[in-house]
Design a protein around this motif. Structure first.
Motif, PDB file in Angstrom:
ATOM      1  N   ALA A 198       0.847  -1.178   0.069  1.00  0.00           N
ATOM      2  CA  ALA A 198      -0.003   0.073  -0.046  1.00  0.00           C
ATOM      3  C   ALA A 198       0.761   1.187  -0.006  1.00  0.00           C
ATOM      4  CB  ALA A 198      -0.933   0.027   1.090  1.00  0.00           C
ATOM      5  N   ARG A 199       1.871   1.054   0.632  1.00  0.00           N
ATOM      6  CA  ARG A 199       2.862   2.322   0.814  1.00  0.00           C
ATOM      7  C   ARG A 199       3.363   2.615  -0.544  1.00  0.00           C
ATOM      8  NH1 ARG A 199       7.966   1.039   3.894  1.00  0.00           N
ATOM      9  NH2 ARG A 199       8.464  -0.010   1.723  1.00  0.00           N
ATOM     10  N   VAL A 222      -8.860  -6.837  -1.277  1.00  0.00           N
ATOM     11  CA  VAL A 222      -7.901  -5.552  -0.936  1.00  0.00           C
ATOM     12  C   VAL A 222      -6.763  -6.339  -1.353  1.00  0.00           C
ATOM     13  CG1 VAL A 222      -7.117  -4.307   0.671  1.00  0.00           C
ATOM     14  CG2 VAL A 222      -9.481  -4.434   0.858  1.00  0.00           C
ATOM     15  N   GLU A 223      -6.362  -7.453  -0.819  1.00  0.00           N
ATOM     16  CA  GLU A 223      -5.174  -7.998  -1.162  1.00  0.00           C
ATOM     17  C   GLU A 223      -4.812  -8.386  -2.473  1.00  0.00           C
ATOM     18  OE1 GLU A 223      -5.032 -11.525   1.422  1.00  0.00           O
ATOM     19  OE2 GLU A 223      -4.611 -10.519   3.286  1.00  0.00           O
ATOM     20  N   HIS A 224      -5.698  -8.782  -3.154  1.00  0.00           N
ATOM     21  CA  HIS A 224      -5.394  -9.042  -4.564  1.00  0.00           C
ATOM     22  C   HIS A 224      -5.328  -7.873  -5.295  1.00  0.00           C
ATOM     23  CE1 HIS A 224      -5.903 -11.156  -8.316  1.00  0.00           C
ATOM     24  NE2 HIS A 224      -6.714  -9.878  -9.002  1.00  0.00           N
ATOM     25  N   HIS A 225      -5.865  -6.738  -4.930  1.00  0.00           N
ATOM     26  CA  HIS A 225      -5.918  -5.382  -5.700  1.00  0.00           C
ATOM     27  C   HIS A 225      -4.357  -4.886  -5.483  1.00  0.00           C
ATOM     28  CE1 HIS A 225      -6.655  -1.085  -6.742  1.00  0.00           C
ATOM     29  NE2 HIS A 225      -6.164  -0.698  -5.593  1.00  0.00           N
ATOM     30  N   PHE A 246       0.861  -3.487  -7.643  1.00  0.00           N
ATOM     31  CA  PHE A 246       2.227  -3.088  -6.962  1.00  0.00           C
ATOM     32  C   PHE A 246       3.012  -2.850  -8.242  1.00  0.00           C
ATOM     33  CE2 PHE A 246       6.283  -5.152  -6.062  1.00  0.00           C
ATOM     34  CZ  PHE A 246       6.820  -4.185  -5.168  1.00  0.00           C
ATOM     35  N   LEU A 247       3.132  -3.717  -9.513  1.00  0.00           N
ATOM     36  CA  LEU A 247       4.161  -3.769 -10.262  1.00  0.00           C
ATOM     37  C   LEU A 247       4.093  -2.347 -10.792  1.00  0.00           C
ATOM     38  CD1 LEU A 247       4.511  -7.094 -11.911  1.00  0.00           C
ATOM     39  CD2 LEU A 247       5.891  -6.106 -10.617  1.00  0.00           C
ATOM     40  N   GLU A 287       3.888 -14.392  -1.974  1.00  0.00           N
ATOM     41  CA  GLU A 287       2.516 -14.086  -2.590  1.00  0.00           C
ATOM     42  C   GLU A 287       2.631 -13.280  -3.807  1.00  0.00           C
ATOM     43  OE1 GLU A 287      -0.515 -15.172  -1.105  1.00  0.00           O
ATOM     44  OE2 GLU A 287       0.861 -16.284   0.351  1.00  0.00           O
ATOM     45  N   LEU A 288       3.694 -12.480  -3.990  1.00  0.00           N
ATOM     46  CA  LEU A 288       3.661 -12.098  -5.264  1.00  0.00           C
ATOM     47  C   LEU A 288       4.107 -12.958  -6.327  1.00  0.00           C
ATOM     48  CD1 LEU A 288       3.783  -9.349  -6.753  1.00  0.00           C
ATOM     49  CD2 LEU A 288       6.274  -9.064  -6.134  1.00  0.00           C
TER      50      LEU A 288
END
Length: 821
Positions: free
Chosen positions: A340-341, A370-373, A378-379, A806-807
């Protein structure tokens, strides 16, 4: 200022003596033809053999003494220094200037088998105190949900233990269990990981510890404290077996740390089949979710501090932290807070107006959403353009490459969930690197051999042997057989034949094509046999069921080509001999993959290896002698010279010259071996690649110098004892140029050895293949370094892994279909 040790001075003296002896001997041989009595030079040189052996023995004894002086404590101290260098930079990259606070409490009774006292609870840096002072035995189990900070906590523990380490203490080393084979020997896998990340540990330990590596010696002496990360990444049915192996090979009293998710560890404790397992005498701690206040403070501080415009964007989110809202539950994980940061906070010199609004997280219905989003966004955030540093790769192009790498790691084609540049050739068809190496060596051999023959004919002309370019390149096939086995040899045969046809021009004949196919095919079998004689403790004779039938078929095909080309039996004897020898002796000339990239070369001569090389060269050279002795039977009455002169004496000297070439090739393949980089040097991927590339050049130069001197001197002795010609040139005019001609096979053999042992050549093929077929960047090393700088990848020793498993799973999912070029 340090002074050179006595051993170093002895070593330098021995090397200087050998160099001066070789230079003096060659100078004497070159001067001898101008003297009245050349044989006196040989008589004067004979007594120098004892001095040469004495110097070499002193040099070898000093090397053995230096190895025997290796103390386990000294090796452990150097390992501790290397591990600290390895993880300090990674810790700075992963923790950042504002590390999130991580806390834990004692695990429940169902996970440990016994109640744990409250004194196991702690926070952040207290993990070292818990491990060293609050445990009955140095055995700890770290449990936590996905993204809870297990790996970061292990890195903190590792660095703290190294900082407080005393000379006799074990060295903490992080082992990623995701790369382990559950069915393999645990200690053997740990040894291989140590050698891969710290290649100097692959050297032999002192004799008093047995025939083991330094890595195995440290493990046996309990000077390595293993920190096993990622137990939950093992296959579902392998957890219980691994726990049993840990109990068997690391019994009570051996320190260790193991991290896992609670659910996967519970499943291993109670497997569906098999005997339940539990770690003996191991305490356990359970990582706690992040506190809402700590998360808010971290996000606001990273956005520039409370009250700034970028920080105020977080107000809707921070208002619900600590509640049961989906976004609040998702942001209890350090991984999700870090993502998120990266996605929503601006970097220095970057405005927040074009960034997505964190309030959009409130509209997602579940924690999983939320986690999937955050994983999906992120990339794009990691590859945002940087001020003053334009990116070479866009987010879309990086995503394609990273998806392919993630899937490659998920499949585990090389048994490891990591990206190591020297292992990428596993994704390339196995025969491709060998065929390309063969084609390169064939073309190089044709060019170098033809050039050398032109120069030799210019300064030592022989009308009987003009420098015909359409008959050159056979030595390139030998080198291709050494480097790439039968696949490389056949590729070299095709390339050399095409080049000879092009050199012949319009006047090409069927005899030329067939004779070149026969020559190069049989010489490729010679290269395979040389590799079989030179590699290993002794030549391995194949059983009747395991014989290389394709090699035998190649020998028969070469003989048939000779028959069709010449209309007689010339070439049949040698072709069948080479085919039979290649079919029953040794392997196909391809070494196993090295445990790590090469850094430099070392001589590895043994009396048995020298004898084996001489025997192999004599056996292969006997094919030429056999052709000469049977010339009247195989090619009766036409008076032509085919593979060997029909005169017995001339055939003997021709066979002796060919035997010398093949024997030198055997000795070079046996003696030139790679050694890994030094342990004390910081592990840097680009440095490893550069060292490996330089090794290839050093190998070629060393082999060229040594081979040219030996073969040139052999030619000189041949003329001294009665040979009327050397390498097709008359004796009276070829004494100086025989060294040039001897340079050709030595140069090609050195190139073959370098390509075979240097991982850089396979990496070059792999990255070109991946750029064409999978859309990966051609400059793959720079791409991996850039992904590491952006926080997408982390570095574990000399390899790359995804920042979090996870990524990796997200990128390797079924919806992430890579584009094909």
């Amino acid at each position: 200022m340090s002074e050179a040790s006595p051993r170093s001075r002895v070593r330098r003296a021995g090397l200087v003596y050998l160099v001066l002896l070789g230079a003096g001997a060659v100078g004497a041989l070159l001067t001898a033809p101008h003297l009245d009595d050349p044989a006196s030079v040989l008589a004067a040189l004979l007594p120098t053999g004892a001095g040469a052996y004495l110097a070499w023995s002193a040099y070898r004894a000093d090397r053995i003494e230096a190895t025997a002086a290796e103390d386990p404590g000294a090796a452990a101290d150097r390992l501790a220094l290397a591990v600290r260098r390895q993880w300090e930079g990674e810790a700075r990259a992963r923790l950042g200037p504002r590390p999130l606070p991580v806390s834990w409490t004692a695990a429940t009774v169902d996970l440990t088998g016994a109640p744990e006292p409250d004194r196991l609870s702690g926070r952040d840096a207290e993990i070292a105190t818990v491990f060293t002072e609050r445990l009955a035995a140095p055995r700890l189990l770290v449990l936590g949900d996905p993204g809870s900070g297990k790996t970061v906590l292990l890195v903190r523990l590792l660095l703290a233990l190294i900082d407080g380490r005393r000379p006799a203490d074990p060295v903490p080393v992080l082992f990623p269990l995701a790369t382990a084979d559950p069915a393999a020997d645990l200690r053997g896998w740990m040894e291989r990981r140590l050698v891969q990340d710290h290649p100097e540990l692959g050297a032999a330990a002192p004799e008093r510890y047995g025939e083991v590596t330094l890595a195995r010696m440290l493990l046996d002496q309990r000077l390595v404290l293993p920190l096993f990360d990622g137990f939950d990444e093992l296959p579902a049915d392998a957890g219980a077996r691994v726990l049993h192996r840990l109990n068997d090979e690391l019994p009570y009293g051996c320190g260790m740390v193991l991290s896992s998710r609670p659910a996967e560890y519970r499943a291993a404790l109670r497997p569906r089949t098999g005997v339940p397992a539990r770690l003996t005498g191991t305490a356990a701690v359970l990582l706690r979710p992040l506190d809402g206040r700590d998360v808010a403070d971290h996000l606001l501080a990273d956005a520039g501090g409370a009250g700034t415009p970028a920080a105020r964007r977080w107000d809707p989110v921070t208002a619900v932290l600590g509640t049961d809202a989906p976004v609040a539950r998702a942001l209890t994980s350090p991984l999700m807070v870090s993502l998120a940061r990266t996605v929503y906070n601006p970097r220095p010199d970057e405005g927040h107006r074009r960034l997505p609004d964190p309030a959009g997280l409130l509209r997602l219905p579940t924690r999983a959403a939320v986690e999937h989003h955050l994983l999906a966004a992120f990339l794009g955030a990691a590859y945002r353009p940087r001020t003053g540093r334009p990116g070479r790769w866009t987010a879309d192009r990086a995503r394609v490459a990273l998806r392919f790498l993630a899937r490659h790691m998920e499949r585990g084609l090389d048994g490891a969930a990591e990206v190591a540049w020297w292992k990428l050739h596993h994704v390339v068809p196995a025969a491709l690197p060998r065929a390309l190496a063969g084609a390169l060596l064939g073309a190089t051999g044709w060019l170098v051999e033809g050039t050398a023959m032109e120069l030799d004919h210019r300064f030592a002309p022989n009308p009987l042997f003009p420098p015909l370019w359409e008959q050159r390149g056979g030595l390139g096939a030998v080198a291709a057989g050494i480097c790439g086995g039968l696949a490389g040899g056949l590729a070299a045969t095709a390339v050399i034949t095409l080049l000879c046809v092009a050199a012949a021009g319009p006047g090409v004949s069927a005899e030329l094509v067939l004779s070149r196919l026969g020559d190069c095919g049989s010489l490729a079998l010679v290269g395979m046999t040389i590799a079989g004689f030179a590699f290993g403790a002794r030549p391995r004779l194949r059983s009747p069921s395991g014989r290389h039938r394709w090699a035998l078929l190649t020998g028969v095909s070469s003989a048939l080509c000779y028959v069709l080309a010449y209309g007689n039996g010339a070439g049949v004897a040698s072709s069948l001999l080479y085919g039979l020898t290649a079919a029953v002796v040794g392997a196909d000339g391809v070494l196993r993959d090295p445990a790590c990239p090469a850094a430099r070369l070392r001589w590895r001569w043994t009396p048995r290896g020298v004898l084996r090389g001489l025997l192999g060269g004599t056996l292969l050279g006997s094919g030429i002698l056999l052709e000469g002795l049977l010339a009247g039977v195989l090619a009766p009455g036409d008076g032509r010279e085919y593979l060997a002169p029909p005169d017995p004496s001339a055939a003997f000297w021709a066979a002796q010259q060919v035997s010398a070439v093949f024997a030198v090739a055997c000795l070079l393949v046996h003696g030139l071996r790679t050694v890994p980089v030094d342990l004390g040097v910081s592990v840097d991927v680009r440095a490893l690649l550069a060292n490996d590339r330089r090794t290839l050049g050093t190998c070629v130069l060393t082999a060229a110098v040594v081979g040219a001197l030996v073969l040139g001197t052999q030619g000189w002795f041949a003329t001294l004892f009665g040979s009327t010609r050397v390498w097709g040139a008359t004796v009276a005019e070829s004494r100086l140029w025989m060294y040039l001609v001897g340079l050709v096979p030595a140069l090609l053999v050195g190139l073959a050895i370098g390509i075979r042992q240097a991982a850089w050549s396979r990496y070059t093929v792999a990255r070109c293949w991946l750029a064409l077929r999978a859309g990966l960047p051609l400059d793959l090393m720079a791409f991996l370094a850039d992904a590491h700088d952006r926080g997408v990848l982390r570095r574990v020793g000399a390899v790359h892994q995804f920042r979090h498993i996870e990524l990796q799973h997200h990128l390797a999912g079924p919806e992430a279909e890579p584009r094909r070029g």
